[in-house]
Design a protein around this motif. Sequence first.
Motif, PDB file in Angstrom:
ATOM      1  N   TYR A   1       8.723  26.705 -21.792  1.00 43.01           N
ATOM      2  CA  TYR A   1       9.230  26.606 -23.161  1.00 43.01           C
ATOM      3  C   TYR A   1       8.361  25.665 -24.002  1.00 43.01           C
ATOM      4  CZ  TYR A   1      13.404  29.032 -21.537  1.00 43.01           C
ATOM      5  OH  TYR A   1      14.273  29.968 -21.029  1.00 43.01           O
ATOM      6  N   GLY A   2       7.060  25.807 -23.907  1.00 40.12           N
ATOM      7  CA  GLY A   2       6.160  25.057 -24.780  1.00 40.12           C
ATOM      8  C   GLY A   2       5.960  23.619 -24.355  1.00 40.12           C
ATOM      9  N   ALA A   3       5.335  23.413 -23.225  1.00 36.09           N
ATOM     10  CA  ALA A   3       5.092  22.047 -22.737  1.00 36.09           C
ATOM     11  C   ALA A   3       3.767  21.523 -23.283  1.00 36.09           C
ATOM     12  CB  ALA A   3       5.055  22.041 -21.210  1.00 36.09           C
ATOM     13  N   PRO A   4       3.735  20.296 -23.789  1.00 31.75           N
ATOM     14  CA  PRO A   4       2.468  19.726 -24.250  1.00 31.75           C
ATOM     15  C   PRO A   4       1.660  19.197 -23.061  1.00 31.75           C
ATOM     16  CG  PRO A   4       4.172  18.087 -24.484  1.00 31.75           C
ATOM     17  CD  PRO A   4       4.844  19.320 -23.937  1.00 31.75           C
ATOM     18  N   PRO A   5       0.346  19.118 -23.186  1.00 31.44           N
ATOM     19  CA  PRO A   5      -0.417  18.360 -22.187  1.00 31.44           C
ATOM     20  C   PRO A   5       0.102  16.925 -22.192  1.00 31.44           C
ATOM     21  CG  PRO A   5      -1.892  19.530 -23.682  1.00 31.44           C
ATOM     22  CD  PRO A   5      -0.507  19.626 -24.266  1.00 31.44           C
ATOM     23  N   HIS A   6       0.257  16.324 -21.023  1.00 30.71           N
ATOM     24  CA  HIS A   6       0.774  14.955 -20.980  1.00 30.71           C
ATOM     25  C   HIS A   6       0.235  14.218 -19.762  1.00 30.71           C
ATOM     26  CE1 HIS A   6       3.724  17.546 -18.945  1.00 30.71           C
ATOM     27  NE2 HIS A   6       4.092  16.501 -18.214  1.00 30.71           N
ATOM     28  N   ALA A   7       0.262  12.909 -19.860  1.00 28.78           N
ATOM     29  CA  ALA A   7      -0.316  12.069 -18.805  1.00 28.78           C
ATOM     30  C   ALA A   7       0.336  10.698 -18.853  1.00 28.78           C
ATOM     31  CB  ALA A   7      -1.831  11.944 -19.002  1.00 28.78           C
ATOM     32  N   GLY A   8       0.281   9.994 -17.736  1.00 36.83           N
ATOM     33  CA  GLY A   8       0.861   8.657 -17.713  1.00 36.83           C
ATOM     34  C   GLY A   8       0.547   7.913 -16.439  1.00 36.83           C
ATOM     35  N   MET A   9       1.183   6.774 -16.307  1.00 39.40           N
ATOM     36  CA  MET A   9       1.066   5.966 -15.096  1.00 39.40           C
ATOM     37  C   MET A   9       2.205   4.953 -15.080  1.00 39.40           C
ATOM     38  SD  MET A   9      -2.309   3.633 -15.993  1.00 39.40           S
ATOM     39  CE  MET A   9      -2.724   3.580 -14.261  1.00 39.40           C
ATOM     40  N   ALA A  10       2.240   4.106 -14.043  1.00 42.02           N
ATOM     41  CA  ALA A  10       3.368   3.174 -13.916  1.00 42.02           C
ATOM     42  C   ALA A  10       2.950   1.934 -13.127  1.00 42.02           C
ATOM     43  CB  ALA A  10       4.547   3.874 -13.242  1.00 42.02           C
ATOM     44  N   PRO A  11       2.310   0.958 -13.774  1.00 39.42           N
ATOM     45  CA  PRO A  11       1.938  -0.278 -13.069  1.00 39.42           C
ATOM     46  C   PRO A  11       3.156  -1.014 -12.529  1.00 39.42           C
ATOM     47  CG  PRO A  11       0.809  -0.117 -15.179  1.00 39.42           C
ATOM     48  CD  PRO A  11       1.831   0.971 -15.165  1.00 39.42           C
ATOM     49  N   GLY A  12       3.053  -1.505 -11.299  1.00 36.14           N
ATOM     50  CA  GLY A  12       4.165  -2.179 -10.645  1.00 36.14           C
ATOM     51  C   GLY A  12       4.371  -3.594 -11.169  1.00 36.14           C
ATOM     52  N   VAL A  13       5.562  -3.873 -11.668  1.00 38.24           N
ATOM     53  CA  VAL A  13       5.876  -5.192 -12.231  1.00 38.24           C
ATOM     54  C   VAL A  13       5.895  -6.262 -11.132  1.00 38.24           C
ATOM     55  CG1 VAL A  13       7.656  -6.566 -13.393  1.00 38.24           C
ATOM     56  CG2 VAL A  13       7.139  -4.249 -14.195  1.00 38.24           C
ATOM     57  N   ASP A  14       6.507  -5.950  -9.983  1.00 39.77           N
ATOM     58  CA  ASP A  14       6.604  -6.934  -8.901  1.00 39.77           C
ATOM     59  C   ASP A  14       5.211  -7.347  -8.421  1.00 39.77           C
ATOM     60  OD1 ASP A  14       9.570  -6.585  -8.691  1.00 39.77           O
ATOM     61  OD2 ASP A  14       8.974  -4.575  -8.074  1.00 39.77           O
ATOM     62  N   ARG A  15       4.325  -6.373  -8.286  1.00 42.87           N
ATOM     63  CA  ARG A  15       2.973  -6.692  -7.817  1.00 42.87           C
ATOM     64  C   ARG A  15       2.184  -7.467  -8.870  1.00 42.87           C
ATOM     65  NH1 ARG A  15       1.153  -1.329  -4.253  1.00 42.87           N
ATOM     66  NH2 ARG A  15       2.764  -1.615  -2.660  1.00 42.87           N
ATOM     67  N   MET A  16       2.407  -7.157 -10.128  1.00 40.72           N
ATOM     68  CA  MET A  16       1.776  -7.955 -11.186  1.00 40.72           C
ATOM     69  C   MET A  16       2.177  -9.418 -11.059  1.00 40.72           C
ATOM     70  SD  MET A  16       1.890  -6.091 -14.859  1.00 40.72           S
ATOM     71  CE  MET A  16       2.584  -4.481 -14.872  1.00 40.72           C
ATOM     72  N   LEU A  17       3.491  -9.642 -10.886  1.00 42.89           N
ATOM     73  CA  LEU A  17       3.997 -11.015 -10.765  1.00 42.89           C
ATOM     74  C   LEU A  17       3.434 -11.694  -9.526  1.00 42.89           C
ATOM     75  CD1 LEU A  17       5.999 -12.535 -12.641  1.00 42.89           C
ATOM     76  CD2 LEU A  17       6.009 -10.077 -13.022  1.00 42.89           C
ATOM     77  N   MET A  18       3.318 -10.950  -8.452  1.00 39.35           N
ATOM     78  CA  MET A  18       2.774 -11.489  -7.204  1.00 39.35           C
ATOM     79  C   MET A  18       1.351 -12.010  -7.423  1.00 39.35           C
ATOM     80  SD  MET A  18       2.878  -9.337  -3.691  1.00 39.35           S
ATOM     81  CE  MET A  18       2.012  -9.990  -2.277  1.00 39.35           C
ATOM     82  N   LEU A  19       0.560 -11.256  -8.174  1.00 35.78           N
ATOM     83  CA  LEU A  19      -0.824 -11.652  -8.441  1.00 35.78           C
ATOM     84  C   LEU A  19      -0.885 -12.811  -9.435  1.00 35.78           C
ATOM     85  CD1 LEU A  19      -2.203  -8.041  -8.557  1.00 35.78           C
ATOM     86  CD2 LEU A  19      -3.061  -9.801  -7.017  1.00 35.78           C
ATOM     87  N   LEU A  20      -0.010 -12.806 -10.427  1.00 38.22           N
ATOM     88  CA  LEU A  20      -0.015 -13.875 -11.426  1.00 38.22           C
ATOM     89  C   LEU A  20       0.417 -15.214 -10.841  1.00 38.22           C
ATOM     90  CD1 LEU A  20       1.499 -11.960 -14.477  1.00 38.22           C
ATOM     91  CD2 LEU A  20      -0.776 -12.979 -14.377  1.00 38.22           C
ATOM     92  N   THR A  21       1.261 -15.167  -9.800  1.00 35.75           N
ATOM     93  CA  THR A  21       1.781 -16.406  -9.211  1.00 35.75           C
ATOM     94  C   THR A  21       1.041 -16.821  -7.946  1.00 35.75           C
ATOM     95  OG1 THR A  21       3.452 -15.111  -8.020  1.00 35.75           O
ATOM     96  CG2 THR A  21       4.102 -16.063 -10.136  1.00 35.75           C
ATOM     97  N   ASP A  22       0.058 -16.007  -7.517  1.00 38.39           N
ATOM     98  CA  ASP A  22      -0.671 -16.289  -6.265  1.00 38.39           C
ATOM     99  C   ASP A  22       0.260 -16.341  -5.061  1.00 38.39           C
ATOM    100  OD1 ASP A  22      -3.325 -16.385  -7.178  1.00 38.39           O
ATOM    101  OD2 ASP A  22      -3.044 -18.427  -7.917  1.00 38.39           O
ATOM    102  N   GLU A  23       1.323 -15.577  -5.101  1.00 40.94           N
ATOM    103  CA  GLU A  23       2.228 -15.508  -3.958  1.00 40.94           C
ATOM    104  C   GLU A  23       1.733 -14.439  -2.984  1.00 40.94           C
ATOM    105  OE1 GLU A  23       4.484 -17.503  -3.232  1.00 40.94           O
ATOM    106  OE2 GLU A  23       5.413 -18.336  -5.048  1.00 40.94           O
ATOM    107  N   GLU A  24       1.912 -14.690  -1.697  1.00 38.57           N
ATOM    108  CA  GLU A  24       1.489 -13.727  -0.685  1.00 38.57           C
ATOM    109  C   GLU A  24       2.596 -12.759  -0.320  1.00 38.57           C
ATOM    110  OE1 GLU A  24      -0.156 -15.761   2.656  1.00 38.57           O
ATOM    111  OE2 GLU A  24      -1.822 -16.623   1.509  1.00 38.57           O
TER     112      GLU A  24
END
Length: 582
Positions: A521-544
């Motif tokens: 029913y008329g789908a547009p071309p589309h694209a995306g992604m989903a960066p992980g918030v928990d992993r971002m925080l892990m890297l920002l805080t230097d937590e292992e």
Amino acid sequence: MMRENLYRTHNCGELNESNIGQDVRVAGWVENIRDHGGVMFLDIRDQYGVVQVVVHDDNLLKNINKECTVTISGKVVKRDEDTINPKIATGMVEVHTESITVLGKCKTNLPFEISNSKDVKEDVRLKYRFLDLRNKKLHDNIVLRSEVISYLREQMNEMGFLEISTPILSTSSPEGARDYLIPSRKHKGKFYALPQAPQIFKQLLMVSGFDKYFQIAPCFRDEDARADRSPGEFYQLDFEMAFAEQEDVFAVAEQVLYNTFVKFGGGKQVSKPPFVRIPFKEAMIKYGTDKPDLRNPLVITDISDMFVETDFKPFCGKTVRAINVPNCAGQSKSWFKKMEEYALSIGMKGLGYVKVRDDMTFDGPIDKFLPAEDKLKLIERTGLQPGAVCYFIADSAEDAPKLAGMIRTEVANRLDIIDKDKYEFCFIVDFPMYEYDDNGKVIFTHNPFSMPQGGLEALNTMDPVDILAYQYDIVLNGVELSSGAVRNHDVEIMKKAFDIAGYSEDELKAKFTALYNAFQYGAPPHAGMAPGVDRMLMLLTDEENIREVIAFPMNSNAQDVLLGSPGEVTEQQLREVHIKIR
């Protein structure tokens, strides 16, 4: 006129010299009690900081012990010069106490000292998470999490993305990880599932005419825990764009992630957009992984062609990789011995190497097996210099890249040549669309809804395992933050793509009904992604460990030891949802 708070006029972190002489009230937890010869000093802590209060009357301290909550009235006084504490914001002043009221009593036998909670056994910490979260480092992690999520939202809103919530009660997915299933009360024998990701819903939003969608999305997967993966649920910055190509998605990710890591990264150097694009095949050769840590300067070279015909049996006919390690030849015998022990521990049969002398001749256990012309090739292809060591990894075509990547990382860690003051982003692109399983059957490599490069023509004319997908990952310091793709929005391409993987059109309709119908029913071309918030925080805080950036995580065995989940339910509850335990 604003009503005055009963418990405090100021928080514990804001009192300073401008408040000297004022009568104030502060409230918080008693962090420390110190007796200085008849004068008692208390450190009172709340979310905003710590303030020292002075008590001259012992009678005020009845029923006061560490970690009880109190409200204190008194006058702000400048500290004596020899007691000024520059380490805290309130270190120039103290409150001379006139009255103390206990607001919340605390047991005297705490399960652990708050300041040392991160050194306590994890299950004890999680059982008393409400105490563990008072630890400053952990508390600051959760405050940072809130700030980062607010900033992500702010940036997405500024770029014109709409925040739209997608359902939590969904249907079981035939692909991916294990689902969390929820039995239906109204529909006997049928089940809901918690969504592994909002994938289907966000694609349907694109078909519905929404141009740019995002949400801080909870995802639920019944997976085992790892240091960088929390069992049960995790959160991601999920976004999708209509009428978009791969580079449009990259531009959004680059802006949002670069700005976030500059703002919250503590002054570390952040790689500037555009981030490096590395094809999957190249990443596996040069780094031995599709999650390369670009802070590591070592690069792997494929030299398999040099050993197609060789008298050295361990290399003959194998996939052979070489790693040039500069300035390594001077390491001790025990250093090389420990590297060999590591190689054996990961399944290698040994770890060959040569050292490069000042005159560019070789020394080492592999030297005698290398003809003179091969030595010249090796120098040219790997860039060897005097003082370098060249490590060799030989194994099957499947295992050699992975093993070489592990040796690359281990050498860099042992030599301490990974720059810890950087955030190095890259995109891994051009993933293969298909691969063979153990039985020789063609299967999807990753997301079956990715658009094949070359479209329908590629699917009709190419060997499936040679077809690349518009599929990509974003990697930071060796950690995969996100996967994403340009989606397959064309029904004919979808039918052919699934047919190659062994799905009939009837199976496609049955298993992926919503997308199959919507794309007609008329789908547009589309694209995306989903960066992980928990992993971002892990890297920002230097937590292992990822659990250090989540307020109430499950333990490594997928249990919530604070609330006792998973737990038993009553027979009546089971009957209501038509379940019988076998």
